[in-house]
Structure formats: structure tokens, C-alpha cells
Design a protein around this motif. Structure first.
Motif, mmCIF file in Angstrom:
data_model
loop_
_atom_site.group_PDB
_atom_site.id
_atom_site.type_symbol
_atom_site.label_atom_id
_atom_site.label_comp_id
_atom_site.label_asym_id
_atom_site.label_seq_id
_atom_site.Cartn_x
_atom_site.Cartn_y
_atom_site.Cartn_z
ATOM 1 N N TRP A 16 5.546 -16.538 -12.235
ATOM 2 C CA TRP A 16 6.225 -17.829 -12.349
ATOM 3 C C TRP A 16 6.639 -18.069 -13.791
ATOM 4 O O TRP A 16 5.841 -17.905 -14.704
ATOM 5 C CB TRP A 16 5.298 -18.958 -11.878
ATOM 6 N N ASP B 224 11.020 -21.463 -3.978
ATOM 7 C CA ASP B 224 10.818 -20.704 -5.202
ATOM 8 C C ASP B 224 10.562 -21.603 -6.404
ATOM 9 O O ASP B 224 10.809 -21.229 -7.549
ATOM 10 C CB ASP B 224 12.017 -19.795 -5.466
ATOM 11 N N ARG B 225 10.090 -22.821 -6.129
ATOM 12 C CA ARG B 225 9.716 -23.762 -7.189
ATOM 13 C C ARG B 225 8.255 -24.160 -7.003
ATOM 14 O O ARG B 225 7.800 -24.388 -5.888
ATOM 15 C CB ARG B 225 10.579 -25.025 -7.141
ATOM 16 N N THR C 276 8.139 -28.027 -13.588
ATOM 17 C CA THR C 276 8.593 -27.237 -12.445
ATOM 18 C C THR C 276 8.740 -25.803 -12.918
ATOM 19 O O THR C 276 9.499 -25.512 -13.838
ATOM 20 C CB THR C 276 9.937 -27.767 -11.912
ATOM 21 N N TRP C 277 7.955 -24.925 -12.301
ATOM 22 C CA TRP C 277 8.032 -23.501 -12.595
ATOM 23 C C TRP C 277 8.905 -22.846 -11.538
ATOM 24 O O TRP C 277 8.951 -23.285 -10.382
ATOM 25 C CB TRP C 277 6.647 -22.878 -12.564
ATOM 26 N N THR C 278 9.608 -21.785 -11.910
ATOM 27 C CA THR C 278 10.455 -21.053 -10.971
ATOM 28 C C THR C 278 9.924 -19.634 -10.800
ATOM 29 O O THR C 278 9.384 -19.045 -11.748
ATOM 30 C CB THR C 278 11.916 -21.006 -11.451
ATOM 31 N N ARG C 279 10.095 -19.128 -9.587
ATOM 32 C CA ARG C 279 9.616 -17.768 -9.302
ATOM 33 C C ARG C 279 10.371 -16.788 -10.183
ATOM 34 O O ARG C 279 11.582 -16.861 -10.338
ATOM 35 C CB ARG C 279 9.803 -17.433 -7.839
ATOM 36 N N GLN D 221 8.473 -24.082 -17.285
ATOM 37 C CA GLN D 221 9.498 -24.918 -17.894
ATOM 38 C C GLN D 221 9.244 -24.882 -19.403
ATOM 39 O O GLN D 221 8.084 -24.786 -19.828
ATOM 40 C CB GLN D 221 9.324 -26.327 -17.340
#
Length: 130
Positions: A28, A109-110, A125-128, A31
Motif C-alpha cells: 500500500w 484498491d483504497r 487514504t492509501w492506494t494499492r 498518502q
């Protein structure tokens, strides 16, 4: 024949392990923090809970950073509650050198990661990261 049966059994065991993987497991991208830096967190199962380790750090321009926090576990004791909800964990924020009570919510994917200490809360918010 015995070898074929053992190979088949091993294949079934590996398939079952893959099927049991938690949907939040993986890499991940965080942000950016207050300094514009971001990291890549490896989320995996640690017993019955999820934990996450900072495996890479970058500055705002995408250049790799040699952070003393690389390799540090920053998420721990995150309990899966179903439907993409994870509760009762802890998260360490390297930019503030602070540990927060934490929760995570998986939406595709968040990964929305929130933490509070006393009445001060923040979320990201982290993204894959494939």
C-alpha cells in the motif's frame, strides 16, 4: 503413484492458503505526510491480526529516501471484522513520532486508515501499490 498423491495434496494446501489470504494483504502506498514524503507499507497477517511494515520511503519528487523507519512495523494488532473493516489496532506515524489507536476500512484498491490519540484524530487514504 504416492508421489502424485503427495503433489496433489501439496497443491491443494497451497490453493487453500491463497484462498484464505486477507483482502487487505499486500503493498500500500501512503498518502503524503506533512513533509510531502510517502511510503510503501507491506500489510500481512501476524497471527490472527494484520500488521504492516514500512518497506520503502520516498520524497515528494518520488526519489527514494533512506529513512531510519524503513523496516519498522508501523501497523499492528489490526483485527479483521468482516466487510473490509479492521479495528482495535495501533499505527505509528513517523512524521509525528506518535502512536495512535487505529482502524482501517478497505474499499476496493483504497485503504482508509484512521488513528486517534485522546481527541486528536487524523486519517489517510492509501492506494494499492502493484
Amino acid at each position: 503413484m504416492k508421489t502424485a498423491i503427495l503433489a496433489f495434496a501439496a497443491g491443494l494446501a497451497l490453493s487453500a492458503s491463497a484462498a484464505l489470504a486477507d483482502p487487505a494483504e499486500g503493498r500500500w502506498r501512503t498518502q503524503p505526510d506533512d513533509n510531502g514524503n510517502y511510503g510503501v507499507i507491506q500489510i500481512s497477517m501476524c497471527g490472527n491480526t494484520l500488521c504492516g511494515t514500512l518497506i520503502e520511503s520516498y520524497d515528494g519528487g518520488g526519489n527514494a529516501l533512506q529513512s531510519p523507519n524503513n523496516g519498522r512495523q508501523i501497523v499492528w494488532d489490526m483485527e479483521p471484522h468482516g466487510n473490509g473493516e479492521y479495528r482495535d489496532g495501533q499505527i505509528y506515524a513517523p512524521d509525528r513520532d506518535q502512536t495512535y489507536r487505529s482502524r482501517m476500512d478497505l474499499e476496493g484498491d483504497r485503504l482508509i486508515v484512521a488513528g486517534c490519540v485522546l481527541f486528536i484524530c487524523r486519517d489517510q487514504t492509501w492506494t494499492r501499490d502493484n
